[in-house]
Design a protein around this motif. Structure first.
Motif, PDB file in Angstrom:
ATOM      1  N   PRO A  33       0.820  -1.208   0.000  1.00 54.33           N
ATOM      2  CA  PRO A  33       0.000   0.000   0.000  1.00 54.33           C
ATOM      3  C   PRO A  33       0.856   1.262   0.000  1.00 54.33           C
ATOM      4  N   ILE A  34       0.354   2.280  -0.669  1.00 55.89           N
ATOM      5  CA  ILE A  34       0.953   3.617  -0.568  1.00 55.89           C
ATOM      6  C   ILE A  34      -0.038   4.441   0.236  1.00 55.89           C
ATOM      7  N   LEU A  35       0.267   4.636   1.502  1.00 55.06           N
ATOM      8  CA  LEU A  35      -0.627   5.367   2.396  1.00 55.06           C
ATOM      9  C   LEU A  35      -0.421   6.870   2.209  1.00 55.06           C
ATOM     10  N   CYS A  36      -1.497   7.569   1.859  1.00 54.25           N
ATOM     11  CA  CYS A  36      -1.393   9.019   1.670  1.00 54.25           C
ATOM     12  C   CYS A  36      -1.813   9.745   2.943  1.00 54.25           C
ATOM     13  N   VAL A  37      -1.000  10.702   3.328  1.00 60.49           N
ATOM     14  CA  VAL A  37      -1.316  11.534   4.488  1.00 60.49           C
ATOM     15  C   VAL A  37      -1.027  12.990   4.125  1.00 60.49           C
ATOM     16  N   GLY A  38      -1.695  13.903   4.815  1.00 59.52           N
ATOM     17  CA  GLY A  38      -1.416  15.315   4.541  1.00 59.52           C
ATOM     18  C   GLY A  38      -2.382  16.211   5.280  1.00 59.52           C
ATOM     19  N   GLU A  39      -1.893  17.391   5.584  1.00 58.72           N
ATOM     20  CA  GLU A  39      -2.706  18.340   6.351  1.00 58.72           C
ATOM     21  C   GLU A  39      -3.458  19.280   5.415  1.00 58.72           C
ATOM     22  N   LYS A  40      -4.604  19.782   5.892  1.00 55.20           N
ATOM     23  CA  LYS A  40      -5.336  20.812   5.164  1.00 55.20           C
ATOM     24  C   LYS A  40      -4.692  22.175   5.448  1.00 55.20           C
ATOM     25  N   LEU A  41      -5.060  23.156   4.623  1.00 51.56           N
ATOM     26  CA  LEU A  41      -4.450  24.484   4.765  1.00 51.56           C
ATOM     27  C   LEU A  41      -4.680  25.065   6.165  1.00 51.56           C
ATOM     28  N   GLU A  42      -5.919  24.949   6.656  1.00 44.22           N
ATOM     29  CA  GLU A  42      -6.199  25.550   7.972  1.00 44.22           C
ATOM     30  C   GLU A  42      -5.416  24.843   9.076  1.00 44.22           C
ATOM     31  N   GLU A  43      -5.152  23.568   8.872  1.00 47.02           N
ATOM     32  CA  GLU A  43      -4.358  22.841   9.871  1.00 47.02           C
ATOM     33  C   GLU A  43      -2.907  23.313   9.839  1.00 47.02           C
ATOM     34  N   ARG A  44      -2.394  23.510   8.621  1.00 51.47           N
ATOM     35  CA  ARG A  44      -1.020  24.026   8.513  1.00 51.47           C
ATOM     36  C   ARG A  44      -0.917  25.395   9.172  1.00 51.47           C
ATOM     37  N   GLU A  45      -1.907  26.240   8.851  1.00 51.73           N
ATOM     38  CA  GLU A  45      -1.859  27.609   9.389  1.00 51.73           C
ATOM     39  C   GLU A  45      -1.994  27.635  10.910  1.00 51.73           C
ATOM     40  N   ALA A  46      -2.645  26.608  11.439  1.00 56.75           N
ATOM     41  CA  ALA A  46      -2.787  26.535  12.901  1.00 56.75           C
ATOM     42  C   ALA A  46      -1.592  25.831  13.543  1.00 56.75           C
ATOM     43  N   GLY A  47      -0.577  25.499  12.753  1.00 61.47           N
ATOM     44  CA  GLY A  47       0.623  24.856  13.301  1.00 61.47           C
ATOM     45  C   GLY A  47       0.405  23.390  13.646  1.00 61.47           C
ATOM     46  N   LEU A  48      -0.574  22.761  12.997  1.00 65.93           N
ATOM     47  CA  LEU A  48      -0.934  21.386  13.373  1.00 65.93           C
ATOM     48  C   LEU A  48      -0.382  20.319  12.425  1.00 65.93           C
ATOM     49  N   THR A  49       0.455  20.723  11.470  1.00 61.27           N
ATOM     50  CA  THR A  49       0.895  19.778  10.432  1.00 61.27           C
ATOM     51  C   THR A  49       1.424  18.465  11.017  1.00 61.27           C
ATOM     52  N   PHE A  50       2.361  18.552  11.940  1.00 61.01           N
ATOM     53  CA  PHE A  50       2.989  17.321  12.443  1.00 61.01           C
ATOM     54  C   PHE A  50       1.999  16.474  13.251  1.00 61.01           C
ATOM     55  N   LYS A  51       1.124  17.156  13.960  1.00 65.83           N
ATOM     56  CA  LYS A  51       0.122  16.442  14.763  1.00 65.83           C
ATOM     57  C   LYS A  51      -0.846  15.672  13.848  1.00 65.83           C
ATOM     58  N   VAL A  52      -1.271  16.346  12.772  1.00 71.34           N
ATOM     59  CA  VAL A  52      -2.212  15.707  11.832  1.00 71.34           C
ATOM     60  C   VAL A  52      -1.562  14.499  11.167  1.00 71.34           C
ATOM     61  N   ILE A  53      -0.327  14.670  10.733  1.00 70.34           N
ATOM     62  CA  ILE A  53       0.383  13.577  10.060  1.00 70.34           C
ATOM     63  C   ILE A  53       0.561  12.395  11.025  1.00 70.34           C
ATOM     64  N   GLU A  54       0.955  12.719  12.248  1.00 67.96           N
ATOM     65  CA  GLU A  54       1.163  11.651  13.241  1.00 67.96           C
ATOM     66  C   GLU A  54      -0.134  10.896  13.500  1.00 67.96           C
ATOM     67  N   THR A  55      -1.229  11.622  13.661  1.00 69.78           N
ATOM     68  CA  THR A  55      -2.514  10.966  13.939  1.00 69.78           C
ATOM     69  C   THR A  55      -2.920  10.085  12.765  1.00 69.78           C
ATOM     70  N   GLN A  56      -2.812  10.608  11.557  1.00 72.83           N
ATOM     71  CA  GLN A  56      -3.211   9.814  10.379  1.00 72.83           C
ATOM     72  C   GLN A  56      -2.378   8.537  10.268  1.00 72.83           C
ATOM     73  N   ILE A  57      -1.080   8.644  10.516  1.00 76.57           N
ATOM     74  CA  ILE A  57      -0.219   7.460  10.380  1.00 76.57           C
ATOM     75  C   ILE A  57      -0.488   6.462  11.507  1.00 76.57           C
ATOM     76  N   ARG A  58      -0.603   6.959  12.729  1.00 78.67           N
ATOM     77  CA  ARG A  58      -0.853   6.031  13.850  1.00 78.67           C
ATOM     78  C   ARG A  58      -2.167   5.292  13.667  1.00 78.67           C
ATOM     79  N   LEU A  59      -3.209   5.999  13.229  1.00 80.26           N
ATOM     80  CA  LEU A  59      -4.515   5.343  13.047  1.00 80.26           C
ATOM     81  C   LEU A  59      -4.468   4.367  11.867  1.00 80.26           C
ATOM     82  N   ALA A  60      -3.790   4.742  10.798  1.00 80.92           N
ATOM     83  CA  ALA A  60      -3.719   3.863   9.620  1.00 80.92           C
ATOM     84  C   ALA A  60      -2.977   2.571   9.946  1.00 80.92           C
TER      85      ALA A  60
END
Ligand code: PEP
Length: 246
Positions: free
Chosen positions: A121-148
């Motif tokens: 599998p090629i698991l795709c992850v990525g933050e939305k613009l508002e998440e990036r602007e809120a400084g949440l990029t790493f948190k979003v990526i971590e959550t997506q990967i841990r849950l996947a």
């Protein structure tokens, strides 16, 4: 080996697929130091399998269902894909997550099913613009990967990951290679935390408005192991230039 993948999304009919591959193969002939992957729509897989016979170019699908078979109208199983020569499946693309409402739990089931069937599998992850602007990029990526990867943590080496910031996809506004590098390094560190036996076989691809002008600068980054290319993969000449960008 680096991986350059083309995601055609909902583009190219079976006859257009044949023409594409006829034009594409001579352009990438002799390339042996990188893996090249085409991910056409389901309807083109059969024609693509035939046209790719004897070449090193691999075939991938853009989605799958996690069950083996049954009453799942409109869905496609991994056995069906395997029989068509598919060796990779894109899972959790942002268009699947945000246009079709795929939750992390479903993505986890699909990744698990791919691993059982021996499809990478090629698991795709990525933050939305508002998440990036809120400084949440790493948190979003971590959550997506841990849950996947929940419950399948020991198999981190058997998947690839595509970092695709949602705001960069199809927008003509890519991440900077330096910003992408930071996220890629974070993903690799995270994989080692998730799986203490992780051997580093996961390739982390960048995706989001990659083109012939910027592909080389992404590939020059230490932790960028390949590219997932959408729009710019639809033309065989353009995609072959991206394949050869490093
Ligand atoms: C994609 O669909 O995965 C993608 C990265 O698209 P694009 O290259 O068109 O931004």
């Amino acid at each position: 080996m680096k991986l350059i993948a083309g995601n055609w999304k909902m583009n190219l009919t079976p006859s257009q697929t044949s023409e594409y591959i006829k034009a594409f193969l001579p352009l990438v002939e002799g390339i042996e130091d990188r893996e090249v992957l085409l991910c056409p729509p389901f309807t083109s897989l059969c024609v693509a399998q035939e046209a790719l016979k004897g070449s090193r170019v691999k075939l991938g699908a853009q989605n799958c269902h996690y069950e083996e078979k049954g009453a799942f109208t409109g869905e496609v199983s991994l056995d069906m894909l395997k029989e068509l020569g598919v060796s990779y499946v894109i899972v959790g693309h942002s268009e699947r997550r945000w246009l079709f409402g795929e939750p992390d739990e479903l993505i986890n089931k699909k990744i698990t099913a791919c691993l059982h069937k021996g499809i990478r599998p090629i698991l795709c992850v990525g933050e939305k613009l508002e998440e990036r602007e809120a400084g949440l990029t790493f948190k979003v990526i971590e959550t997506q990967i841990r849950l996947a990867l929940s419950g399948i943590e020991e198999y981190t080496d058997k998947i690839d990951i595509a970092y695709e910031p949602v705001w960069a996809i199809g927008s003509g506004n890519p991440a900077s290679p330096e910003d992408a590098q930071l996220v890629h390094a974070f993903i690799k560190e995270l994989l080692s935390q998730i799986n203490p036996r992780h051997e580093g076989k996961t390739r982390v691809l960048y995706g989001g408005s990659v083109n012939t002008s910027n592909a080389g600068s992404f590939m020059a980054m230490r932790d960028i192991d390949g590219l997932l290319v959408g729009g710019a993969s639809l033309n065989p000449e353009t995609f072959s230039q991206i394949v050869k960008c490093f």
